[in-house]
Design an enzyme around this catalytic site. Structure first.
Site, mmCIF file in Angstrom:
data_model
loop_
_atom_site.group_PDB
_atom_site.id
_atom_site.type_symbol
_atom_site.label_atom_id
_atom_site.label_comp_id
_atom_site.label_asym_id
_atom_site.label_seq_id
_atom_site.Cartn_x
_atom_site.Cartn_y
_atom_site.Cartn_z
ATOM 1 C CG HIS A 201 -1.790 1.038 1.476
ATOM 2 N ND1 HIS A 201 -1.360 1.901 2.566
ATOM 3 C CD2 HIS A 201 -2.772 1.922 0.884
ATOM 4 C CE1 HIS A 201 -2.280 2.907 2.554
ATOM 5 N NE2 HIS A 201 -2.890 2.996 1.565
ATOM 6 C CD GLU B 10 -2.732 2.861 -3.569
ATOM 7 O OE1 GLU B 10 -2.968 1.907 -3.010
ATOM 8 O OE2 GLU B 10 -2.856 3.941 -3.656
ATOM 9 C CG HIS B 11 -0.006 6.260 -0.512
ATOM 10 N ND1 HIS B 11 -0.559 7.596 0.098
ATOM 11 C CD2 HIS B 11 -1.022 5.410 -0.470
ATOM 12 C CE1 HIS B 11 -1.869 7.265 0.722
ATOM 13 N NE2 HIS B 11 -2.010 6.037 0.236
ATOM 14 C CD GLU C 119 -4.926 5.490 3.080
ATOM 15 O OE1 GLU C 119 -3.763 5.736 2.772
ATOM 16 O OE2 GLU C 119 -5.478 4.494 2.665
#
Lengths: 169, 423
Positions: B63, B66-67, B138
Site C-alpha cells: 500500500h 502504491e502511494h 489514513e
C-alpha cells in the site's frame, strides 16, 4: 476516536440558479475539488497533516463544506492553512495550473456524467428543484467562459458560518 | 464471446509477458484504464528474483508503494493527469495493486502517462518520511470506522497466521520500518510486466492501444524475469479464536459472523463456480426475499444494513454475515439456526431458481458501467478467472452443487464472530 474530524461550513451566498454558479463550481474546484486543489496540495501533500482534505458544495442550499481528518493536536495548524487558501483565492493568487486543471476536471466530470444513467437523472432533478434546466453541453460551454476574476468575485461573498471539530473525549 | 452481452474483447500479450486487454465501447464518452499488478498486502514474504534473497517485508508496504508510485523525479504525476483532464486513482487490495484513470479526452497521452508512471519507481528518503505522516492519518481514519474494525477482527479470529488477517495498510508502527531500499526490492520483484495486466475500456481502438504499449515496451529493453516465489505460512483449516469484542463509540452493537473455507487450493473456473455457489446459498438463506430476513426485520433484530458476502481466493476463502443489531447473541443464534434447518430440510427449488435469475440480472446490468467491467475483469484475472465465463458458470450450477456446498462449507467449528459494542 483516533483522528480528529474537522468540518468548516460556509455560506456561499450564490444559488444554483444564479448565472455565476459556474464561477462557484470553479472556485470550489480550485479550493478543494481534487488532487490539483489548494487543500490537497497544502494540507495533505506539503504539510502532511491529512489523508483527505477537500471542499464540496451543498448546491441546493448554497453551502460549501470543507472537511479534513487530522491529528487532534493539528487542529489550529490545519485551520490556519485552510484559511490561508481562502485568503489566497480572495487575493487572486490562483496559478494557471490550478485554474486550468479545475476547468478540465469539471468538464471531464460532466462529459462522464452522460455515460451514467444515475447522474443524468440527478442533473435533471437539480434542474427541477432549482427551476433551471441545464444540459451538460450548456454547463460545459459556460465553464469554459469562467475567468479568474469571476472566481475572485464569488470568493468575496463566501462567509464562514461554523467550525465543527469532532474530538476525542 | 458472450452473445447476450454483445461485447468483443481484444487481447495481446507483449514480448515481456504483459497481458493487454481492450474492450471497445464506442457509444461511451470516456475511456477507463487499469494497470494492475498481482501483488497485494498478503505478499509480505518472498524470494527476490535474481539474488535469491529471502525477504520478509514490513506490513503495509504494498500500500505504501502504491502511494509512492505517484511521485516522479519531476514532481507528482497527479498534476500531469490534471493537465490532461483525466482523473487518476489507485488502490491496494489483499492480492493486487491497481492504478487507473478515467478521461473523456487526450486518451493516448493519458494512457502513455499511466504506463510511464507505474513503470518509473522513484523513492527518496525525504518523500518516504513525508508519506508516513499521510498514511498514518489514513490508518487513523480507518481505525475510527467501526465496520472496518469489525471485519479486521473477524479475520484475526478466522486466521492463525495467513497475512489476510493483517490490515492492508499495515499499522502505524509497521510503516515506520519502511525504507527506500525495501521499496525498490518489492517494486522490482512484483512490478515486472509478466506479473501485470493492462485493461482498457471505452471509446478507443484496440490496435491503437496495442501499438502504444508495444512502442513503450520497445523503448525499455526489459530482461525477462523468472517466476516469483511467494511464501505463505502454513494455515490450518481450523479457526484461531471463536470470538472477539471491542468497545467503540457506537450507539448500537455491530455484529459480524463468518465461516472459514476449508476447501482451498483452486483458482480459475473451479474457484468461480465455488464463489457463485456460495453466494447463491447466502442469498437464498439471508437475502432480502428470504423468510429469515423478513422475520428478523419485522422483529427489529436487524435493519437494512444487514448484509453478507463471500470472498474467495486460491489460498483462502471466507464468508461474512452481519449488521447492526440490539441483540448480537440472539442474531447469531437465528443465523446458525437458519443454516441448520436449511441443511435439514434442503433448499427450495423455487428459491434456487429465483436467486439465479437475480444474479443473472445483476451481472448483466453491471455491464452498463465501465468501472464495473474493468474492476471485476482485473480482479478475476488475477485469480485466473475470465469474467465472460460468469453467466455460463452461473447457469450451469445445479441443485446438487448448492446442496453439496451447503453441507460442507457451513461447519460450525469453523465459525467465528466479531463484535463492536457501545462504550
Amino acid at each position: 476516536m483516533n483522528q480528529g474530524k474537522l468540518t468548516m461550513g460556509f455560506r456561499t451566498n450564490t444559488k444554483y440558479s444564479d448565472e455565476d454558479y459556474y464561477s462557484l463550481m470553479v472556485y470550489n474546484g480550485i479550493l478543494g475539488g481534487g488532487s490539483h486543489s489548494k487543500l490537497f496540495q497544502n494540507v495533505r501533500e506539503k504539510a502532511s497533516l491529512a489523508y483527505y482534505a477537500f471542499s464540496r458544495l451543498e448546491k441546493n442550499k448554497g453551502l460549501m463544506i470543507v472537511s479534513s481528518g487530522i491529528d487532534f493536536d493539528d487542529r489550529e495548524r490545519a485551520i490556519e492553512i485552510i484559511n490561508q487558501q481562502l485568503e489566497d483565492i480572495r487575493e487572486g493568487k490562483i496559478s494557471d495550473y490550478e485554474f486550468d486543471s479545475t476547468i478540465k476536471c469539471l468538464v471531464n466530470s460532466f462529459k462522464e456524467a452522460a455515460d451514467n444513467p444515475a447522474m443524468i437523472i440527478s442533473l435533471y432533478l437539480d434542474g427541477i428543484l432549482n427551476g433551471v434546466q441545464r444540459s451538460t453541453k450548456e454547463i460545459i460551454e459556460n465553464l469554459y467562459k469562467v475567468t479568474k476574476t469571476d472566481v475572485v468575485n464569488v470568493a468575496e461573498r463566501i462567509c464562514l458560518d461554523t467550525v465543527f471539530f469532532l474530538n476525542k473525549k | 464471446m458472450e452473445s447476450c452481452l454483445a461485447e468483443r474483447l481484444f487481447s495481446k500479450e507483449t514480448q515481456s509477458g504483459l497481458k493487454v486487454y481492450v474492450l471497445p465501447k464506442k457509444d461511451y464518452n470516456k475511456i477507463f484504464a487499469m494497470y494492475s499488478t498481482n501483488y497485494g498486502s498478503i505478499d509480505s514474504e518472498f524470494i527476490v528474483p535474481g539474488t535469491g534473497e529471502h525477504l520478509k517485508v514490513p506490513e503495509g508496504i504494498a500500500h505504501f508503494l502504491e502511494h509512492k508510485m505517484f511521485e516522479m523525479e519531476y514532481g507528482n504525476v497527479f498534476d500531469k493527469f490534471s493537465e490532461l483532464g483525466a482523473s487518476p486513482n489507485a488502490y491496494t487490495s489483499y492480492t493486487n495493486t491497481t492504478y487507473l484513470f478515467s478521461g473523456t479526452s487526450h486518451f493516448r497521452e493519458s494512457l502513455k502517462l499511466l504506463l510511464e508512471f507505474v513503470e518509473s519507481p522513484y523513492f527518496t528518503e525525504e518523500s518516504v518520511e513525508k508519506e508516513k505522516g499521510i498514511i498514518t492519518q489514513e490508518l487513523r481514519m480507518y481505525e475510527d470506522e467501526p465496520e472496518w474494525q469489525l471485519l479486521l477482527n473477524l479475520l484475526k479470529c478466522l486466521y492463525h497466521k495467513h497475512p489476510v488477517r493483517i490490515d492492508i495498510g499495515g499499522t502505524v508502527e509497521s510503516i515506520q520500518n519502511i525504507d527506500v531500499e525495501t521499496l525498490y526490492k518489492c517494486y522490482h520483484t512484483f512490478y515486472h510486466p509478466s506479473n501485470m495486466i493492462l485493461f482498457v475500456i471505452g471509446c478507443i481502438d484496440p490496435e491503437e492501444v496495442f501499438e502504444l504499449v508495444e512502442k513503450n515496451e520497445a523503448s525499455k529493453g526489459l530482461s525477462p524475469q523468472a517466476e516469483i516465489k511467494r511464501i505463505y505460512p502454513e494455515e490450518p483449516t481450523t479457526i484461531h479464536k471463536v470470538s472477539h469484542e471491542v468497545k467503540l463509540d457506537v450507539n448500537e452493537p455491530l455484529f459480524l459472523t463468518g465461516f472459514k473455507d476449508a476447501d482451498v487450493g483452486s483458482d480459475g473456473k473451479a474457484l468461480l463456480k465455488k464463489e457463485i455457489t456460495t453466494e447463491l446459498l447466502l442469498e437464498i438463506m439471508f437475502g432480502r426475499s428470504s423468510e429469515l430476513f423478513e422475520r428478523l426485520y419485522e422483529e427489529g433484530l436487524i435493519d437494512d444494513r444487514f448484509s453478507f458476502g463471500y470472498e474467495g481466493h486460491k489460498d483462502y476463502g471466507f464468508c461474512t454475515i452481519g449488521g447492526e443489531t440490539k441483540d448480537p447473541e440472539k442474531l447469531h443464534g437465528e443465523l446458525l439456526g437458519c443454516i441448520s434447518s436449511t441443511i435439514e430440510k434442503g433448499i427450495d427449488i423455487e428459491d434456487f431458481q429465483r436467486v439465479k435469475k437475480k444474479y443473472t440480472g445483476e451481472f448483466i446490468s453491471g455491464f452498463n458501467s465501465l468501472e464495473f467491467i474493468a474492476t471485476n475483469f482485473v480482479s478475476y484475472h488475477h485469480k485466473n478467472i475470465n469474467i465472460f465465463d460468469y453467466l455460463k458458470v452461473l447457469e450451469e450450477i445445479t441443485m446438487q452443487d448448492v446442496t453439496e456446498r451447503l453441507n460442507s462449507f457451513f461447519d460450525f467449528s469453523r465459525n467465528a464472530t466479531s463484535l463492536v459494542i457501545p462504550k
